[in-house]
Design a protein around this motif. Structure first.
Motif, PDB file in Angstrom:
ATOM      1  N   CYS A   7       0.842  -1.188   0.000  1.00 16.24           N
ATOM      2  CA  CYS A   7       0.000   0.000   0.000  1.00 16.24           C
ATOM      3  C   CYS A   7       0.880   1.242   0.000  1.00 16.24           C
ATOM      4  CB  CYS A   7      -0.896  -0.033   1.230  1.00 16.24           C
ATOM      5  SG  CYS A   7      -1.902   1.445   1.405  1.00 16.24           S
ATOM      6  N   CYS A  10       0.079   3.210   3.749  1.00 14.24           N
ATOM      7  CA  CYS A  10       0.448   2.668   5.054  1.00 14.24           C
ATOM      8  C   CYS A  10       1.629   1.706   4.965  1.00 14.24           C
ATOM      9  CB  CYS A  10      -0.749   2.006   5.713  1.00 14.24           C
ATOM     10  SG  CYS A  10      -1.330   0.529   4.869  1.00 14.24           S
ATOM     11  N   HIS A  19      -7.461  -1.669   2.557  1.00 15.47           N
ATOM     12  CA  HIS A  19      -6.859  -0.349   2.324  1.00 15.47           C
ATOM     13  C   HIS A  19      -7.848   0.640   1.717  1.00 15.47           C
ATOM     14  CE1 HIS A  19      -2.901  -1.909   3.303  1.00 15.47           C
ATOM     15  NE2 HIS A  19      -3.197  -2.963   2.576  1.00 15.47           N
ATOM     16  N   CYS A  22      -7.010   4.041   2.717  1.00 19.55           N
ATOM     17  CA  CYS A  22      -5.745   4.417   2.089  1.00 19.55           C
ATOM     18  C   CYS A  22      -5.975   4.842   0.646  1.00 19.55           C
ATOM     19  CB  CYS A  22      -4.774   3.240   2.119  1.00 19.55           C
ATOM     20  SG  CYS A  22      -4.387   2.672   3.780  1.00 19.55           S
TER      21      CYS A  22
HETATM   22 ZN   LIG Z   1      -2.959   0.908   3.244  1.00 23.72          ZN
END
Ligand SMILES: [Zn+2]
Ligand SMILES: [Zn+2]
Length: 68
Positions: A7, A10, A19, A22
């Protein structure tokens, strides 16, 4: 391009976590980790775009706040 293993926000393995947040954040801000090798990216933010540079994989540039 190969599929991202990590990712960009993160730094966790894409397969290991959810995610969603994210991905939403990555639409608004540059990534922090290289999706291919998980190195910390050197990010340069400019008024109309950002450049995220991985020592191994080179730079990614994107226009983010370009408006319409
Ligand atoms: Zn992530
Ligand atoms: Zn990399």
């Amino acid at each position: 391009m190969t599929a991202a293993a990590y990712c960009g926000r993160c730094g966790l393995a894409v397969a290991d976590a959810v995610h969603e947040t994210c991905l939403r954040q990555l639409e608004l801000e540059p990534p922090r980790y290289c999706p291919a090798c998980r190195r910390r990216l050197v990010v340069q933010v400019m008024p109309d775009r950002w450049i995220a540079r991985c020592a191994e994989h080179g730079a990614t540039t994107a226009s983010t706040w370009a408006g319409s």
